[in-house]
Enzyme design. Sequence first.
Site, PDB file in Angstrom:
ATOM      1  N   HIS A  86       0.957  -1.116  -0.063  1.00 31.52           N
ATOM      2  CA  HIS A  86       0.017   0.094   0.027  1.00 31.52           C
ATOM      3  C   HIS A  86       0.908   1.337  -0.100  1.00 31.52           C
ATOM      4  CE1 HIS A  86      -3.071  -2.759   1.969  1.00 31.52           C
ATOM      5  NE2 HIS A  86      -3.818  -2.442   0.866  1.00 31.52           N
TER       6      HIS A  86
ATOM      7  N   LYS B 259     -15.255  -8.233   4.300  1.00 28.97           N
ATOM      8  CA  LYS B 259     -14.810  -9.147   5.290  1.00 28.97           C
ATOM      9  C   LYS B 259     -14.896  -8.377   6.607  1.00 28.97           C
ATOM     10  CE  LYS B 259     -11.525  -8.014   1.766  1.00 28.97           C
ATOM     11  NZ  LYS B 259     -10.039  -7.692   1.311  1.00 28.97           N
TER      12      LYS B 259
ATOM     13  N   ARG C 270      -1.466  -6.845  -8.127  1.00 27.59           N
ATOM     14  CA  ARG C 270      -0.137  -7.671  -8.061  1.00 27.59           C
ATOM     15  C   ARG C 270      -0.022  -8.803  -8.612  1.00 27.59           C
ATOM     16  NH1 ARG C 270      -2.566  -8.505  -1.992  1.00 27.59           N
ATOM     17  NH2 ARG C 270      -4.288  -8.721  -3.432  1.00 27.59           N
TER      18      ARG C 270
ATOM     19  N   SER D 180      -2.711  -7.929   2.924  1.00 26.10           N
ATOM     20  CA  SER D 180      -3.251  -7.590   4.499  1.00 26.10           C
ATOM     21  C   SER D 180      -3.336  -8.964   5.208  1.00 26.10           C
ATOM     22  CB  SER D 180      -4.385  -6.619   4.714  1.00 26.10           C
ATOM     23  OG  SER D 180      -3.960  -5.455   4.128  1.00 26.10           O
TER      24      SER D 180
END
Length: 159
Positions: free
Chosen positions: A12, A36, A88, A126
């Site tokens: 990030h 989530k 990514r 994360s």
Amino acid sequence: YPGSFDPPTNGHADLIRRACSLFGEIIVAVITNPAKEPLFSAEERVQMLRKVIAELRLSARVRVDTFDGLLVDYLKSTRTRVVIRGLRAVSDFEYEFQMALTNRRLYPGMELIYLMPDEKWTYLSSNLVKTIARYRGDISHFVPHSVVAPVRAKLGVHR
Ligand code: PNS
């Protein structure tokens, strides 16, 4: 630059830095109710991001805000037209593709720009950070300096 940031990672931070090389002003928009269940409250994620941005010495150009509901409504309310997202790996593509086209159908005036983080962070997420920390692994390679202590504290890890 919208996201969950639960918690912010080096990926990030890398993306914030890259976005700042393209735009004069960036809003990092933290979603308060991600699908989530988040580990950190929205306020905690905002505080961590502010410290990360200060570490990057970009506080003058990056604002941290929260949003709830649809991203397109947040864009309209802040008169923002461009969304930055990180890409990514190929595995990100399908979700991002669906999100991009759906959002653009809802708000044709918007554009999405996908930036690739440094290859060092292509595997990082994360969730990975939370898993490593839960099992008392060393997360200091994966998150900015100021994020290490809040993650350990949240998970009750003292080392
Ligand atoms: O960091 P994340 O979890 O990948 O971020 C996803 C986020 C918050 C950008 C996305 O879930 C989102 O925009 N949610 C807001 C609700 C919304 O607008 N959904 C429609 C997208 S197709």
